[in-house]
Scaffold this motif. Structure first.
Motif, PDB file in Angstrom:
ATOM      1  N   ASN A 166      34.167  32.925  37.950  1.00 20.88           N
ATOM      2  CA  ASN A 166      34.329  31.478  37.798  1.00 20.88           C
ATOM      3  C   ASN A 166      35.453  30.937  38.673  1.00 20.88           C
ATOM      4  O   ASN A 166      36.616  30.914  38.280  1.00 20.88           O
ATOM      5  CB  ASN A 166      34.572  31.086  36.335  1.00 20.88           C
ATOM      6  CG  ASN A 166      33.377  31.393  35.455  1.00 20.88           C
ATOM      7  OD1 ASN A 166      32.295  31.687  35.944  1.00 20.88           O
ATOM      8  ND2 ASN A 166      33.577  31.323  34.157  1.00 20.88           N
ATOM      9  N   ASN A 167      35.101  30.489  39.866  1.00 18.77           N
ATOM     10  CA  ASN A 167      36.069  29.853  40.768  1.00 18.77           C
ATOM     11  C   ASN A 167      37.249  30.763  41.081  1.00 18.77           C
ATOM     12  O   ASN A 167      38.398  30.343  41.062  1.00 18.77           O
ATOM     13  CB  ASN A 167      36.563  28.536  40.167  1.00 18.77           C
ATOM     14  CG  ASN A 167      35.431  27.571  39.895  1.00 18.77           C
ATOM     15  OD1 ASN A 167      34.576  27.352  40.745  1.00 18.77           O
ATOM     16  ND2 ASN A 167      35.392  27.020  38.696  1.00 18.77           N
ATOM     17  N   ASP A 214      38.045  32.280  43.995  1.00 16.37           N
ATOM     18  CA  ASP A 214      38.057  32.473  45.447  1.00 16.37           C
ATOM     19  C   ASP A 214      39.244  33.329  45.883  1.00 16.37           C
ATOM     20  O   ASP A 214      40.326  33.268  45.299  1.00 16.37           O
ATOM     21  CB  ASP A 214      38.150  31.124  46.167  1.00 16.37           C
ATOM     22  CG  ASP A 214      36.910  30.256  45.946  1.00 16.37           C
ATOM     23  OD1 ASP A 214      35.941  30.772  45.363  1.00 16.37           O
ATOM     24  OD2 ASP A 214      36.932  29.081  46.344  1.00 16.37           O
ATOM     25  N   ASN A 262      30.089  33.799  40.534  1.00 16.68           N
ATOM     26  CA  ASN A 262      30.146  32.388  40.161  1.00 16.68           C
ATOM     27  C   ASN A 262      31.208  31.624  40.949  1.00 16.68           C
ATOM     28  O   ASN A 262      32.353  31.505  40.530  1.00 16.68           O
ATOM     29  CB  ASN A 262      30.381  32.217  38.653  1.00 16.68           C
ATOM     30  CG  ASN A 262      29.236  32.767  37.830  1.00 16.68           C
ATOM     31  OD1 ASN A 262      28.133  32.959  38.340  1.00 16.68           O
ATOM     32  ND2 ASN A 262      29.493  33.024  36.558  1.00 16.68           N
ATOM     33  N   ASN A 263      30.789  31.107  42.112  1.00 17.63           N
ATOM     34  CA  ASN A 263      31.673  30.299  42.950  1.00 17.63           C
ATOM     35  C   ASN A 263      32.969  31.027  43.288  1.00 17.63           C
ATOM     36  O   ASN A 263      34.051  30.458  43.266  1.00 17.63           O
ATOM     37  CB  ASN A 263      31.986  28.962  42.264  1.00 17.63           C
ATOM     38  CG  ASN A 263      30.737  28.145  42.017  1.00 17.63           C
ATOM     39  OD1 ASN A 263      29.875  28.039  42.886  1.00 17.63           O
ATOM     40  ND2 ASN A 263      30.616  27.602  40.827  1.00 17.63           N
ATOM     41  N   GLN A 311      34.213  32.683  46.264  1.00 22.67           N
ATOM     42  CA  GLN A 311      34.037  32.945  47.686  1.00 22.67           C
ATOM     43  C   GLN A 311      35.105  33.908  48.220  1.00 22.67           C
ATOM     44  O   GLN A 311      36.239  33.922  47.761  1.00 22.67           O
ATOM     45  CB  GLN A 311      34.107  31.630  48.476  1.00 22.67           C
ATOM     46  CG  GLN A 311      33.246  30.516  47.911  1.00 22.67           C
ATOM     47  CD  GLN A 311      31.772  30.904  47.846  1.00 22.67           C
ATOM     48  OE1 GLN A 311      31.193  31.295  48.845  1.00 22.67           O
ATOM     49  NE2 GLN A 311      31.174  30.784  46.670  1.00 22.67           N
ATOM     50  N   ASN A 360      26.783  34.901  44.046  1.00 15.17           N
ATOM     51  CA  ASN A 360      27.236  33.565  44.412  1.00 15.17           C
ATOM     52  C   ASN A 360      28.684  33.614  44.902  1.00 15.17           C
ATOM     53  O   ASN A 360      29.547  32.867  44.460  1.00 15.17           O
ATOM     54  CB  ASN A 360      27.110  32.608  43.216  1.00 15.17           C
ATOM     55  CG  ASN A 360      27.270  31.155  43.616  1.00 15.17           C
ATOM     56  OD1 ASN A 360      27.237  30.826  44.800  1.00 15.17           O
ATOM     57  ND2 ASN A 360      27.440  30.284  42.647  1.00 15.17           N
TER      58      ASN A 360
END
Length: 341
Positions: free
Chosen positions: A235-236, A238, A259-260, A262, A283
């Motif tokens: 979840n986010n 990165d 989940n997001n 990157q 993702n």
């Protein structure tokens, strides 16, 4: 009051050992057709590897205005130490030591620090010479939280850390013991760091979850047999990174980055006999998974990358038997590379 400790910064030097992997399977041309062995993709991931910033030290500073508690319990059996602090800038220290060579001590340490608006929390818990000990640290607030737990010379000990803040740092060391469990949960913020070391023991478990937290790092080191390491960065998350190093036999490593999330980075190194590794990146564009398994016995590596662009999966295995399984679905520009010798 200051505490300095060796931390995840050493992981940067550790990851450098992976640099030689690209040379093991270079890109090449066959019948005038270019073939990717993973070398070019590895080089393109340099920015991801270099983002493993780590943290230099756990530095808990004290001042006359800081709330400070100290608990020393020596030669103890079935003892409990509790520390509850609210406000800003807390520091707590708990030392519990059982009789030399003792077992079945069942000492318990519980620390809860911080509230909304708290700025800096620091906690140290040390438990020695005993089994079935528990250490729990809960740190809340929007500021910097720092925790260190050391459990030694005992079996079936449990260390649990929950941190809710910004730039949180957790260090758990368990050594000379079996069936110990270390769990770290870090929620929110950014630049959170978790370091877990379990050495000279079997059947130990290390679990880390970093959720809603970008640029966070996890480093787990285990030696012995039948140990398990699990990391979830979701979840986010990165630019978050995971390193797992295991030596011994029949060890297992699991990494879940999705989940997001990157540009996530997973590095698993397993040496000696019969290991299992599983990595899931979902993702998480421009992410990378590197697995090295060396030694004897059966090695198994499974990597799943779904709905991703520009991601890389590399598996290197040196053993009497090995399985490397890459699954890449729903994306583009991804590279999978295996090398077994």
């Amino acid at each position: 009051m200051k505490l300095q400790l060796t931390t995840i910064a050493a992981a940067i030097a550790l990851s450098a050992s992976a640099a030689s992997w690209a040379n093991q399977a270079p890109d090449y041309t066959h019948n005038n057709v270019y073939k990717s062995g993973g070398e070019t993709a590895f080089q393109q991931q340099e920015t991801i590897r270099s983002s493993m910033n780590g943290f230099d030290s756990l530095n808990i500073s004290g001042a006359p205005s800081v709330r400070e508690t100290d608990h020393d319990q020596n030669n103890q059996i079935d003892s409990t130490a509790n520390s509850l602090q609210t406000g800003t800038e807390q520091y707590s220290r708990i030392l519990q030591m059982g009789p030399s060579g003792g077992t079945w001590q069942e000492n318990n340490a519980y620390v809860e620090q911080g509230s909304s608006g708290s700025e800096e929390n620091g906690s140290i818990v040390e438990q020695k010479n005993g089994s079935y000990n528990t250490a729990t640290v809960i740190q809340k607030g929007s500021g910097l939280n720092e925790s260190r737990i050391v459990q030694s010379y005992g079996d079936t000990n449990t260390a649990t850390v929950n941190q809710y803040g910004m730039s949180d740092q957790s260090d758990i060391i368990q050594y000379n013991g079996n069936t110990n469990i270390a769990t770290v949960d870090q929620y929110g913020g950014s630049n959170n760091q978790s370091f877990i070391e379990q050495r000279n023991g079997d059947l130990n478990t290390a679990k880390v979850e970093q959720r809603n937290s970008d640029s966070s790092d996890s480093y787990i080191k285990q030696d012995g047999g039948g140990n398990t390491a699990e990391v979830r960065q979701v979840n986010n998350s990165d630019l978050s990174d995971s390193i797992i190093r295991q030596t011994g036999y029949d060890n297992e490593a699991y990494v879940d980055q999705e989940n997001n999330s990157q540009q996530t980075w997973s590095f698993i190194e397993q040496r000696d006999d019969g290991h299992f590794a599983e990595v899931t990146q979902n993702n998480a564009n421009f992410s990378a998974s590197y697995i090295y398994q060396g030694g004897n016995g059966q090695h198994d590596a499974y990597v799943t990358q779904q709905t991703e662009t520009g991601s890389l999966s590399m598996v290197r295995q040196n053993g009497t038997a090995a399985i490397a399984n890459h699954t890449q679905t729903g994306g583009s520009g991804n590279v999978a590379s295996s090398y077994q010798w």
